[in-house]
Design an enzyme around this catalytic site. Structure first.
Site, mmCIF file in Angstrom:
data_model
loop_
_atom_site.group_PDB
_atom_site.id
_atom_site.type_symbol
_atom_site.label_atom_id
_atom_site.label_comp_id
_atom_site.label_asym_id
_atom_site.label_seq_id
_atom_site.Cartn_x
_atom_site.Cartn_y
_atom_site.Cartn_z
ATOM 1 N N ASP A 118 0.814 -1.213 0.000
ATOM 2 C CA ASP A 118 0.000 0.000 0.000
ATOM 3 C C ASP A 118 0.849 1.266 0.000
ATOM 4 O O ASP A 118 0.554 2.233 -0.704
ATOM 5 C CB ASP A 118 -0.912 0.020 1.229
ATOM 6 C CG ASP A 118 -2.011 -1.028 1.153
ATOM 7 O OD1 ASP A 118 -1.896 -1.934 0.311
ATOM 8 O OD2 ASP A 118 -2.971 -0.932 1.921
ATOM 9 N N CYS A 123 1.957 -6.958 5.153
ATOM 10 C CA CYS A 123 1.254 -5.758 4.706
ATOM 11 C C CYS A 123 -0.252 -5.913 4.832
ATOM 12 O O CYS A 123 -0.789 -7.017 4.904
ATOM 13 C CB CYS A 123 1.641 -5.424 3.264
ATOM 14 S SG CYS A 123 1.199 -3.739 2.759
ATOM 15 N N ASP A 124 -0.928 -4.770 4.809
ATOM 16 C CA ASP A 124 -2.325 -4.613 5.233
ATOM 17 C C ASP A 124 -3.286 -5.724 4.817
ATOM 18 O O ASP A 124 -3.995 -6.290 5.644
ATOM 19 C CB ASP A 124 -2.888 -3.299 4.685
ATOM 20 C CG ASP A 124 -2.155 -2.090 5.220
ATOM 21 O OD1 ASP A 124 -1.101 -2.258 5.846
ATOM 22 O OD2 ASP A 124 -2.632 -0.971 5.011
ATOM 23 N N LYS A 125 -3.377 -6.015 3.530
ATOM 24 C CA LYS A 125 -4.429 -6.912 3.056
ATOM 25 C C LYS A 125 -4.081 -8.375 3.250
ATOM 26 O O LYS A 125 -4.948 -9.239 3.122
ATOM 27 C CB LYS A 125 -4.732 -6.635 1.572
ATOM 28 C CG LYS A 125 -5.055 -5.186 1.261
ATOM 29 C CD LYS A 125 -6.087 -4.596 2.188
ATOM 30 C CE LYS A 125 -6.226 -3.099 2.026
ATOM 31 N NZ LYS A 125 -5.045 -2.327 2.433
ATOM 32 N N CYS A 159 4.192 -1.009 8.589
ATOM 33 C CA CYS A 159 4.130 0.373 9.076
ATOM 34 C C CYS A 159 3.981 0.460 10.587
ATOM 35 O O CYS A 159 3.147 -0.219 11.181
ATOM 36 C CB CYS A 159 2.974 1.099 8.397
ATOM 37 S SG CYS A 159 3.134 1.173 6.605
ATOM 38 N N GLU A 165 -6.990 3.828 -1.125
ATOM 39 C CA GLU A 165 -6.800 4.672 0.053
ATOM 40 C C GLU A 165 -6.367 6.069 -0.365
ATOM 41 O O GLU A 165 -5.813 6.269 -1.442
ATOM 42 C CB GLU A 165 -5.751 4.055 0.973
ATOM 43 C CG GLU A 165 -6.205 2.746 1.598
ATOM 44 C CD GLU A 165 -5.140 2.123 2.482
ATOM 45 O OE1 GLU A 165 -3.993 2.635 2.499
ATOM 46 O OE2 GLU A 165 -5.437 1.127 3.166
ATOM 47 N N SER A 223 -6.006 5.306 4.590
ATOM 48 C CA SER A 223 -4.954 4.531 5.230
ATOM 49 C C SER A 223 -5.127 4.609 6.736
ATOM 50 O O SER A 223 -5.685 5.572 7.272
ATOM 51 C CB SER A 223 -3.589 5.102 4.844
ATOM 52 O OG SER A 223 -2.575 4.615 5.705
#
Length: 560
Positions: free
Chosen positions: A78, A119-121, A191, A440, A466
């Site tokens: 992202d 990572c996010d997803k 992050c 995002e 985000s």
């Protein structure tokens, strides 16, 4: 064993021959086959260290009597794709990750699964797959990145995005921005604030799908390898006990996960992801449940983007178990089983709080009396939308709309100084179907903060934000513009009102005008007519339902 179907018996000799070509022996094949579903990728820091963790997970599986077999799936970073056409692939990747893990595990009839995420997803995508498969399994998060150092302060990728806005506004030099860019991300890990990856990592532990204490450990901490090995042995314990995701992902556990998001000031994306996980597990959950839990759950964790600290600080303070203990003692959690084999309250009771820590405060003296998110509904968003609340933003905002049909248009307007205090910025046609993929808006929100406009403008979108976004931002507006939702009918100069206390978001346009605009509205042509984006657009649901492309328990109920 489930895998016996593919490897045992005279007629399976060809399959065994193929497996032996990879180095497996008869002894290996006599043991349970354990899938190590990795999300390693060389693009970006969040996942590129997962190869090392996978090796340790496999060691743990072997020592506990299993045969581990690793496979990989895709990732979209992202932070790298943000603000470009590439960002449309981010939410789409959640479905691809879930589908690919499911297909590979079903295609080889594995007995158990360990999913490695970053990572996010990758986190919700992996848990969605584990819910579908319902095999003994767990998810291990690769861990947070350590903070960078810039002018003797801890910094994350959030400060770089905000630095772009400051540079555009003449508040930061390009050389200073370059120095910040060089220092913000010192190595592997996702992050560092309570952005989406760490939010979903926390939710996974409270949901029971990750062992308490495992996800807390930062990516480059030497303890992480031992954690990974323990997860390998733990999945074998789950196989022996028969504990499955269907016993873990229950309504009480989902409410615990939501409470953890609210208490930590977590990402708005958690609404989408937990709705999606619930649907895959066949558990009833709707967008209003988030607001109900937010009203009763205080914000007690002082993490970026709204707070002072980063994820490794939480680990040092006492970790997720300390948050669980605070919420348990306040009667805000329900005891439930976890993938560690212990109940959530057992894990919480053993939390070790570091004396003098300031990251996790008490529920009696919270940072904010309610949770970090709220659900708004009204004439602009009848199905509901999500606002992030850090505790110091305005609770009521009324202004005239400045309407844009793409994020890039807003960024250009910011550079030209066309965004001014009092504006309600509207970015539409960027929802699940409209973009497609619901990108995002961190490039825009970061630029607004950097330009000093965060407290004086509002931003409304049918896209996403985000976890690093903050300010007066409202996302997931549903129905989205691409299906003719009210946001599609807004025009420049229309008055928009955001009323947090009353959970309202409204457009001050009379019914006759709305009816006239609706009659004149036509759906835009799809931006992608073939390929994965076209398939996604045709099948994706509303953001208010988690933007899922396949809710199989729900479909089964409809067919029956």
């Amino acid at each position: 064993m489930h895998s016996d179907t593919i490897k045992k018996g005279v007629n399976r000799a060809p399959a065994r021959a193929m497996l032996k070509a990879t180095g497996l022996t008869d002894e290996d094949l006599s043991k349970p086959l354990v899938a190590i579903a990795n999300t390693w990728i060389e693009v970006g820091p969040c996942n590129y260290h997962l190869r090392d963790l996978a090796q340790k997970v496999k060691e743990g599986v072997r020592k506990a009597g299993g045969t581990p077999l690793e496979f990989n799936t895709i990732v979209v970073s992202d932070g790298i794709s943000m603000g470009t056409e590439a960002m449309k692939a981010s939410l789409v990747s959640r479905e691809v990750i879930a589908d690919s893990i499911e297909v590979c595990v079903r295609g080889h009839m594995f007995d158990a699964v360990v999913a490695l995420t970053g990572c996010d997803k990758t986190i919700p995508g992996a848990i969605m797959a584990l819910a579908r498969l319902d095999l003994p399994s767990l998810m291990l998060y690769g861990g947070s990145i350590m903070p960078g150092q810039y002018h003797d302060k801890d910094v994350t990728i959030q400060e770089v995005f905000e630095g772009v806005g400051a540079c555009m506004a003449g508040l930061m030099s390009q050389s200073d921005l370059n120095e910040l860019e060089n220092q913000a991300c010192p190595g592997a890990g996702a992050c560092g604030g309570q952005f989406t990856a760490n939010t979903m990592s926390t939710a996974a532990a409270f949901l029971g799908m990750s062992p308490m204490g495992a996800n807390d450990v930062p990516a480059t901490d030497p303890r992480k390898l031992a954690v990974a090995e323990r997860c390998g042995s733990l999945v074998m314990e789950l196989l022996a006990s028969g504990l499955r995701p269907s016993q873990l992902i229950t309504r009480p556990a989902l409410e615990n996960a939501i409470a953890s998001v609210m208490a930590t000031g977590g990402s708005t994306n958690a609404v989408l992801h937990l709705l999606a996980i619930a649907r895959e597990a066949g558990v009833e959950l709707n967008i209003d449940d988030f607001d109900r839990i937010a009203r009763r759950t205080p914000t007690i964790v002082d993490l970026k983007p709204g707070g002072r600290f980063v994820a490794p600080d939480l680990d040092r303070a006492g970790g997720m178990a300390l948050i669980a203990r605070r919420l348990m003692e306040a009667g805000l959690l329900t005891d439930a089983p976890t993938t560690s084999g212990r109940k959530l309250f057992e894990e919480a009771a053993e939390a070790q709080e570091t004396p003098g820590q300031e990251v996790v405060v008490s529920t009696e003296k919270p940072l904010k009396a309610t949770g970090g998110l709220a659900i708004l509904k009204g004439s602009l968003s009848p199905e509901g939308c999500v606002i992030k609340l850090s505790g110091h933003e305005r609770k009521y905002f009324q202004g005239q709309a400045k309407v844009f049909d793409a994020e890039a248009e807003v960024f250009e307007a910011l550079k030209e100084g066309a965004i001014t205090a009092g504006d309600v910025i509207v970015i539409r046609y960027v929802g699940p179907k409209g973009a497609p993929g619901m990108p995002e808006m961190l490039q825009v929100t970061g630029a607004l903060v950097g330009a000093g406009l965060a407290g004086s403008v509002a931003l409304i979108t049918d896209g996403r934000f985000s976890g690093a976004s903050h300010g007066l931002v409202v996302g997931h507006v549903a129905p989205e513009a691409a299906v003719g939702g009210p946001i599609a009918l807004l025009k420049n100069g229309d008055t928009v009102t955001i009323d947090v206390e009353n959970r309202r978001i409204d457009m001050d346009v009379d019914a006759i005008t709305i009816e006239s605009r609706a009659a004149a509205w036509t759906a835009p042509a799809p931006r992608y007519k073939t390929g994965v984006f076209a398939k996604y657009r045709q099948t994706v649901s509303s953001a208010a339902q988690g933007a899922v492309t396949g809710s199989f328990p729900e479909l089964a109920r409809q067919l029956s």
